[in-house]
Design a protein around this motif. Structure first.
Motif, PDB file in Angstrom:
ATOM      1  N   ASP A 198       0.649  -1.280  -0.075  1.00 41.90           N
ATOM      2  CA  ASP A 198      -0.087   0.007  -0.066  1.00 41.90           C
ATOM      3  C   ASP A 198       0.980   1.252   0.066  1.00 41.90           C
ATOM      4  O   ASP A 198       1.839   1.260   0.836  1.00 41.90           O
ATOM      5  CB  ASP A 198      -0.911   0.091   1.151  1.00 41.90           C
TER       6      ASP A 198
ATOM      7  N   SER B  78       0.662   5.412   0.097  1.00 40.86           N
ATOM      8  CA  SER B  78      -0.355   6.902   0.033  1.00 40.86           C
ATOM      9  C   SER B  78       0.653   8.105  -0.196  1.00 40.86           C
ATOM     10  O   SER B  78       1.823   7.882   0.090  1.00 40.86           O
ATOM     11  CB  SER B  78      -0.903   6.992   1.260  1.00 40.86           C
TER      12      SER B  78
ATOM     13  N   PRO C  48      -4.660   7.416  -0.957  1.00 40.10           N
ATOM     14  CA  PRO C  48      -4.049   5.988  -1.310  1.00 40.10           C
ATOM     15  C   PRO C  48      -3.982   6.234  -2.734  1.00 40.10           C
ATOM     16  O   PRO C  48      -4.662   6.585  -3.869  1.00 40.10           O
ATOM     17  CB  PRO C  48      -5.085   5.203  -1.043  1.00 40.10           C
TER      18      PRO C  48
ATOM     19  N   GLU D  41      -3.108   0.183  -3.676  1.00 34.39           N
ATOM     20  CA  GLU D  41      -3.530  -0.364  -2.621  1.00 34.39           C
ATOM     21  C   GLU D  41      -3.312  -1.877  -3.090  1.00 34.39           C
ATOM     22  O   GLU D  41      -3.451  -2.577  -4.245  1.00 34.39           O
ATOM     23  CB  GLU D  41      -5.187  -0.268  -2.641  1.00 34.39           C
TER      24      GLU D  41
ATOM     25  N   THR E 132      -5.045  -0.733  -7.932  1.00 36.69           N
ATOM     26  CA  THR E 132      -4.559  -1.867  -7.659  1.00 36.69           C
ATOM     27  C   THR E 132      -4.210  -2.438  -8.886  1.00 36.69           C
ATOM     28  O   THR E 132      -4.431  -2.149 -10.038  1.00 36.69           O
ATOM     29  CB  THR E 132      -5.707  -2.603  -7.032  1.00 36.69           C
TER      30      THR E 132
END
Lengths: 298, 263
Positions: free
Chosen positions: B15, B17, B22, B25, B221
């Motif tokens: 992950d 950020s 974010p 992920e 993602t």
């Protein structure tokens, strides 16, 4: 000249001038390639707050200036590197605030027997033997650190991310460079003064850069320009009874203008369409003949 | 073809950020040795961020990165395994470094703090420049080269560190069409010669099926990761780019995407 050097205060002045100009010129190269000149202005004004604080507390103004300007340099570094504020905003606030702090403190410590004017504008004729040891010692530290980390400092100035991928401690070196700038400013204080020292952190390399292209040449020519300005500036200031720091800086600025003009004239004389300054896209018929791009003449 | 190869890059539950938002992920990605993986996805989808995390330039919030089974934290040296070719370094026209100087910089990590480049390092840099066809400009200033030429020089610099993994961020962004072709030929040749694993982010979907043997689709993602012909299908792209897209097919593989007209 021999008469000039028969006075011990002039001997001290010349030794200090030579040391300071060499150190400033070397640092100016890194200020130039890393675009740190405004940080230089910020740190030098912080040094004034440090001097005033030293006077108030009754400790050595040099020592308090070292501590205060190094801490300020780190703070400017943290705030601008973390992206909390724009670098110019940070410096704009820091340098005015520490100047103001200095003025208030000086007002409070009413004694006023200290040579405040000397710190602001430099008083090279008041340089003592003890000052020379401080300049020499700190100067050796600055030059030694630059020598040791030279290739890493070059890499960072060119491409910081790739340097970091190669395992070079970029954050440490960034703060090291700020620290070295702060030390250089403090040791130059008595020679050129707080107001003008930032000029010596920019002009030598900027002037050298007008007539050279490769970093080794830039460094060497910068040191020569610094030395010439310091020695000639001191002699002139003695002869015409002018402020030594201002004379040195004016001379350095004049050298810069001269070299700038030299490059400009040479460029205009040599310049013709399709010559070295304007790359012609490949496939363009004009490109075929007069191509040889700017060679590094090292 | 891929089953007997070892995993060289292993990203687990990553992950990331930036400024509290974010960007990546739950990234799980295994890259096999000696493969050429193309990383595609929309702008702002996190391609550069993923590369920066791999390179240790950005601190992940969670998850880990293993390279050759070795856990690598942020800021740990990658000099022993990774070569990095950045998207575009803003080289000032007058930067006071020769082409050779900049390639020798690729050796600095191996030379170590306080050391100086030796004759051996300069010779190696020169042979890397020869490898990318740029030895004839070795003494020229880096700022005088065109974008495409600089790109080759930066590949030479990455090679100079003797990497096993080459990471490229949008390498052809500054290169014209003719240049792209020779660029990819060069990349394939170097890959063979040095048995490199290549991981390349690109916005140019068309080149991926032609040149890559694996593809990863990223939009915050990781949507898919596998062989190009298996996964480059319409619904994948709709999911990835968020709009109806039309594929111009090139045999069995898509060649170009065009936004669908609504009339």
């Amino acid at each position: 000249m021999t008469e000039l050097l028969s006075y011990s205060f002039m001997q001290n002045a010349f030794v200090a001038g030579v040391l300071v100009s060499v150190i400033c010129s070397v640092i100016s190269f890194f200020v130039l390639v890393n675009r740190l000149s405004f940080i230089g202005v910020g740190i030098s004004h912080a040094a004034f707050g440090g001097v005033a604080l030293g006077i108030l507390l009754g400790i050595s103004p040099t020592l308090s200036a070292v501590i205060f300007s190094v801490l300020t340099a780190w703070m400017i570094g943290v705030v601008s590197r973390k992206g909390m504020l724009h670098e110019d905003t940070t410096i704009g606030i820091f340098y005015a605030a520490s100047m103001a702090l200095g003025i208030v403190i000086i007002g409070l410590s009413s004694g006023y027997n200290i040579d405040l004017f000397g710190y602001l504008f430099g008083n090279i004729l008041s340089v003592t033997r003890q000052d020379l040891w401080v300049v020499g010692g700190l100067g050796l530290l600055v030059l030694g650190a630059i020598f040791y980390f030279f290739k890493e400092l070059l890499f960072i100035s060119f491409d910081e991310e790739s340097a970091q991928v190669s395992g070079i401690p970029v954050t440490f070196l960034y703060y090291l460079l700020l620290t070295l700038m702060a030390l250089t400013i403090v040791i130059s204080m008595k020679v050129v003064g707080i107001i003008l020292v930032s000029a010596l952190l920019v002009i030598p390399a900027a002037a050298a850069y007008e007539v050279t292209t490769h970093y080794r040449q830039v460094l060497i020519v910068a040191v020569v320009i610094g030395l010439v300005s310091a020695i000639a500036g001191l002699s002139l200031s003695y002869r015409f009874n002018t402020a030594s720091g201002a004379t040195i800086v004016l001379l350095a600025a004049a050298l810069f203008l001269l070299l700038f003009g030299f490059r400009w004239v040479r460029g205009n004389l040599r310049e013709s369409p399709g010559s070295e300054k304007c790359p012609v896209p490949p496939g363009n018929p004009e490109a075929a003949e007069e191509k040889p791009a700017r060679q590094d003449s090292a | 073809m891929t089953s007997d190869r070892k995993i060289i890059i292993d990203v687990r539950d990553l992950d990331v950020s930036i400024g509290g938002c974010p960007v990546l992920e739950r990234i799980n990605l295994q890259i096999l040795e000696n493969t050429f993986t193309g990383l595609i996805g929309p702008n702002g989808g996190g391609k550069t961020t993923l590369l920066r995390a791999l390179l240790g330039l950005i601190r992940p919030e969670r998850g880990e990165i293993l390279i050759q089974g070795r856990h690598l934290g942020t800021g740990d040296s990658r000099a022993w395994i990774m070569g990095y070719v950045p998207q575009k370094i803003a080289v000032q026209r007058g930067a006071p470094f020769s082409v050779l100087d900049t390639v020798v910089m690729g050796r600095y990590g191996k030379i170590g703090l306080g050391g100086r480049p030796k004759k051996k390092d300069r010779e190696m840099a020169l042979s890397c420049l020869e490898e990318v066809g740029m030895a004839h400009v070795a003494r020229q200033l880096i700022g005088t080269l065109s974008g495409g030429e600089q790109q080759r020089v930066f590949i030479a610099r990455a090679l100079c560190a003797e990497p096993k993994v080459l990471i490229l961020d949008e390498p052809t962004a500054a290169v014209d069409v003719a240049g792209q072709d020779s660029f990819y030929r060069l990349l394939h040749r170097l890959r063979e010669a040095y048995s490199l694993t290549v991981f390349m982010a690109t916005h140019d979907v068309g080149v991926v099926p032609i040149h890559c043997d694996a593809i990863a689709c990223l939009n915050r993602t990781l949507h898919l990761h596998g062989r190009p012909e298996e996964i480059l299908k319409k619904d994948v792209f709709k999911k990835l780019y968020g709009s109806e897209v039309e594929m111009v097919m090139h045999g069995k593989i898509p060649h170009r995407m065009i936004g669908k007209h609504h009339d």
